[in-house]
Scaffold this motif. Structure first.
Motif, PDB file in Angstrom:
ATOM      1  N   ARG A  11       0.852  -1.179   0.000  1.00  0.00           N
ATOM      2  CA  ARG A  11       0.000   0.000   0.000  1.00  0.00           C
ATOM      3  C   ARG A  11       0.892   1.235   0.000  1.00  0.00           C
ATOM      4  N   GLY A  12       0.302   2.391   0.050  1.00  0.00           N
ATOM      5  CA  GLY A  12       1.041   3.650  -0.014  1.00  0.00           C
ATOM      6  C   GLY A  12       2.106   3.792   1.045  1.00  0.00           C
ATOM      7  N   GLY A  13       1.775   3.441   2.282  1.00  0.00           N
ATOM      8  CA  GLY A  13       2.737   3.574   3.373  1.00  0.00           C
ATOM      9  C   GLY A  13       3.957   2.696   3.194  1.00  0.00           C
ATOM     10  N   ILE A  16       6.225   4.131   0.425  1.00  0.00           N
ATOM     11  CA  ILE A  16       6.988   5.289   0.900  1.00  0.00           C
ATOM     12  C   ILE A  16       8.134   4.831   1.794  1.00  0.00           C
ATOM     13  N   LEU A  17       7.887   3.859   2.665  1.00  0.00           N
ATOM     14  CA  LEU A  17       8.932   3.339   3.531  1.00  0.00           C
ATOM     15  C   LEU A  17      10.063   2.717   2.716  1.00  0.00           C
ATOM     16  N   ILE A  18       9.730   1.953   1.699  1.00  0.00           N
ATOM     17  CA  ILE A  18      10.751   1.338   0.839  1.00  0.00           C
ATOM     18  C   ILE A  18      11.540   2.416   0.112  1.00  0.00           C
ATOM     19  N   ALA A  19      10.872   3.458  -0.383  1.00  0.00           N
ATOM     20  CA  ALA A  19      11.557   4.551  -1.079  1.00  0.00           C
ATOM     21  C   ALA A  19      12.530   5.266  -0.134  1.00  0.00           C
ATOM     22  N   ILE A  20      12.118   5.486   1.114  1.00  0.00           N
ATOM     23  CA  ILE A  20      13.004   6.140   2.083  1.00  0.00           C
ATOM     24  C   ILE A  20      14.215   5.262   2.391  1.00  0.00           C
TER      25      ILE A  20
END
Length: 65
Positions: A11-13, A16-20
């Motif tokens: 999901r979105g969260g 975003i965590l993987i991108a960070i």
């Protein structure tokens, strides 16, 4: 359950965590270089797949004549 590996459950969260995490591991300057390398690899893979198919279609055209 028809999902592509585990990608369907993200999901979105999580994205975003993987991108960070990727940003922290590789740094801002290395990411464009990494993406460029991946793009070149995908392009050469596609070209290789087309070369495999190309001789097979050329042979069938010559057999039809």
């Amino acid at each position: 359950m028809n999902t592509l590996l585990f990608i369907g459950g993200l999901r979105g969260g999580e994205i975003i965590l993987i991108a960070i995490l990727i940003l922290l591991l590789f740094g801002g300057k290395k990411i464009p270089e990494l993406m460029k390398g991946i793009g070149k690899g995908v392009k050469s893979f596609k070209e290789g797949m087309n070369e495999i198919d190309k001789p097979a279609t050329d042979e069938t055209k010559s057999e039809e004549k």
